[in-house]
Structures are given as C-alpha cells and as structure tokens.
Design a protein around this motif. Structure first.
Motif, mmCIF file in Angstrom:
data_model
loop_
_atom_site.group_PDB
_atom_site.id
_atom_site.type_symbol
_atom_site.label_atom_id
_atom_site.label_comp_id
_atom_site.label_asym_id
_atom_site.label_seq_id
_atom_site.Cartn_x
_atom_site.Cartn_y
_atom_site.Cartn_z
ATOM 1 N N GLU A 245 0.825 -1.212 0.000
ATOM 2 C CA GLU A 245 0.000 0.000 0.000
ATOM 3 C C GLU A 245 0.860 1.264 0.000
ATOM 4 O O GLU A 245 0.570 2.217 -0.714
ATOM 5 N N THR A 246 1.907 1.271 0.790
ATOM 6 C CA THR A 246 2.769 2.454 0.826
ATOM 7 C C THR A 246 3.510 2.636 -0.493
ATOM 8 O O THR A 246 3.712 3.762 -0.943
ATOM 9 N N ASP A 247 3.911 1.524 -1.124
ATOM 10 C CA ASP A 247 4.568 1.629 -2.428
ATOM 11 C C ASP A 247 3.622 2.205 -3.472
ATOM 12 O O ASP A 247 3.992 3.068 -4.259
ATOM 13 N N SER A 248 2.360 1.725 -3.472
ATOM 14 C CA SER A 248 1.406 2.225 -4.465
ATOM 15 C C SER A 248 1.068 3.689 -4.213
ATOM 16 O O SER A 248 0.910 4.471 -5.140
ATOM 17 N N SER A 249 0.974 4.099 -2.932
ATOM 18 C CA SER A 249 0.669 5.506 -2.662
ATOM 19 C C SER A 249 1.843 6.399 -3.033
ATOM 20 O O SER A 249 1.648 7.516 -3.517
ATOM 21 N N SER A 250 3.075 5.927 -2.856
ATOM 22 C CA SER A 250 4.226 6.741 -3.259
ATOM 23 C C SER A 250 4.308 6.843 -4.778
ATOM 24 O O SER A 250 4.701 7.879 -5.317
ATOM 25 N N GLU A 251 3.902 5.795 -5.503
ATOM 26 C CA GLU A 251 3.859 5.854 -6.969
ATOM 27 C C GLU A 251 2.813 6.864 -7.429
ATOM 28 O O GLU A 251 3.029 7.613 -8.367
ATOM 29 N N LYS A 252 1.663 6.889 -6.737
ATOM 30 C CA LYS A 252 0.615 7.844 -7.092
ATOM 31 C C LYS A 252 1.094 9.267 -6.873
ATOM 32 O O LYS A 252 0.829 10.159 -7.667
ATOM 33 N N LYS A 253 1.808 9.502 -5.762
ATOM 34 C CA LYS A 253 2.329 10.830 -5.489
ATOM 35 C C LYS A 253 3.328 11.246 -6.560
ATOM 36 O O LYS A 253 3.330 12.388 -7.014
ATOM 37 N N THR A 254 4.183 10.306 -6.981
ATOM 38 C CA THR A 254 5.165 10.615 -8.013
ATOM 39 C C THR A 254 4.475 10.963 -9.319
ATOM 40 O O THR A 254 4.836 11.927 -9.992
ATOM 41 N N LYS A 255 3.441 10.204 -9.674
ATOM 42 C CA LYS A 255 2.710 10.482 -10.907
ATOM 43 C C LYS A 255 2.021 11.831 -10.847
ATOM 44 O O LYS A 255 2.027 12.586 -11.809
ATOM 45 N N SER A 256 1.419 12.160 -9.691
ATOM 46 C CA SER A 256 0.740 13.455 -9.574
ATOM 47 C C SER A 256 1.737 14.595 -9.629
ATOM 48 O O SER A 256 1.456 15.652 -10.186
ATOM 49 N N GLN A 257 2.927 14.406 -9.090
ATOM 50 C CA GLN A 257 3.958 15.434 -9.176
ATOM 51 C C GLN A 257 4.396 15.626 -10.615
ATOM 52 O O GLN A 257 4.624 16.748 -11.060
ATOM 53 N N GLN A 258 4.512 14.529 -11.383
ATOM 54 C CA GLN A 258 4.889 14.640 -12.792
ATOM 55 C C GLN A 258 3.813 15.378 -13.577
ATOM 56 O O GLN A 258 4.109 16.202 -14.438
ATOM 57 N N ILE A 259 2.542 15.116 -13.281
ATOM 58 C CA ILE A 259 1.444 15.793 -13.962
ATOM 59 C C ILE A 259 1.474 17.278 -13.637
ATOM 60 O O ILE A 259 1.304 18.124 -14.506
ATOM 61 N N ASP A 260 1.713 17.618 -12.358
ATOM 62 C CA ASP A 260 1.794 19.028 -11.961
ATOM 63 C C ASP A 260 2.931 19.735 -12.694
ATOM 64 O O ASP A 260 2.772 20.863 -13.165
ATOM 65 N N GLN A 261 4.066 19.074 -12.802
ATOM 66 C CA GLN A 261 5.208 19.685 -13.483
ATOM 67 C C GLN A 261 4.923 19.891 -14.963
ATOM 68 O O GLN A 261 5.269 20.921 -15.535
ATOM 69 N N SER A 262 4.259 18.914 -15.604
ATOM 70 C CA SER A 262 3.964 19.066 -17.030
ATOM 71 C C SER A 262 2.942 20.168 -17.262
ATOM 72 O O SER A 262 3.037 20.914 -18.227
ATOM 73 N N SER A 263 1.948 20.315 -16.369
ATOM 74 C CA SER A 263 0.970 21.384 -16.543
ATOM 75 C C SER A 263 1.618 22.743 -16.305
ATOM 76 O O SER A 263 1.300 23.716 -16.978
ATOM 77 N N GLN A 264 2.543 22.808 -15.359
ATOM 78 C CA GLN A 264 3.247 24.064 -15.125
ATOM 79 C C GLN A 264 4.114 24.425 -16.314
ATOM 80 O O GLN A 264 4.193 25.592 -16.706
ATOM 81 N N SER A 265 4.747 23.436 -16.927
ATOM 82 C CA SER A 265 5.567 23.734 -18.098
ATOM 83 C C SER A 265 4.694 24.154 -19.269
ATOM 84 O O SER A 265 5.089 24.989 -20.084
ATOM 85 N N GLY A 266 3.471 23.607 -19.359
ATOM 86 C CA GLY A 266 2.542 24.028 -20.403
ATOM 87 C C GLY A 266 2.133 25.477 -20.230
ATOM 88 O O GLY A 266 2.062 26.232 -21.198
#
Length: 114
Positions: free
Chosen positions: A19-40
């Motif tokens: 569960e902790t591994d999956s939640s850390s993966e979700k956080k990483t993915k959401s951070q990547q999405i935030d970075q891509s939207s900011q770059s857009g």
C-alpha cells in the motif's frame, strides 16, 4: 510457540508495504502531472510574451493594421458561431414540426380506420 500469528503478521506487513509503495507511486505520478501542466503554462506564457514583443516592435501603422485584422477575424468567428446556433435552432424547430405533423397524420388516419 504458534507459527500462525507470525505468518499473519508477515502477511499484514507485506500488505502495508504494498500500500505504501502504491501511494508513493501515485504521489510521483501526480507530481509529474503538476510539473507538465506548469511547463505548459510557462510555454503559453512565453509565447504570449513573444507575441507581445513582436507587436511592440511594429510601427504605429502596423499596429493599426494588425488590430484591424484581428477585429475582423473576431467578428467573422462570432458571426460563424451565431450562424451555427441559428442553424441548430432551425433544425430543432423543423424536427418538431415534422414530428407533430406525422403524429397528426397518423392519429387522423387511425381514427378513420376505426
């Protein structure tokens, strides 16, 4: 000593780790999405800045021409949207008239048969 509780504890520990591994993966993915939207947004902002710089380099006559063309294009787009909406309304009214005309004809022909 009973090995059963230890196995249960090991199984619970594995579940918690998963569960902790999956939640850390979700956080990483959401951070990547935030970075891509900011770059857009920054890309759009830089393009707007370039356009502003280009417009400011124009002479007074050039600025008048560019603004005039922009206004004419804006009016053309608004006119096209209004024509589309009018066509959609006309089509809806025509469909309603056809429907009620068909219902009238069908209902009157069914009364004659009885």
């Amino acid at each position: 000593m009973n090995p059963q509780p230890e196995e249960d504890l090991q199984q619970r520990l594995r579940k918690l780790e998963a569960e902790t591994d999956s939640s850390s993966e979700k956080k990483t993915k959401s951070q990547q999405i935030d970075q891509s939207s900011q770059s857009g947004f920054s890309s759009a902002n830089s393009q707007l800045q370039q356009l502003s710089n280009w417009f400011n380099t124009l002479s007074g006559t050039g600025k008048v021409v560019v603004v005039s063309v922009g206004v004419l294009l804006g009016f053309a787009v608004v006119q096209a949207v209004f024509k589309f909406v009018a066509s959609a309304i006309s089509l809806a009214l025509l469909a309603g008239l056809v429907y009620f005309g068909y219902k009238f004809i069908v209902s009157s022909s069914s009364r004659r048969k009885q």
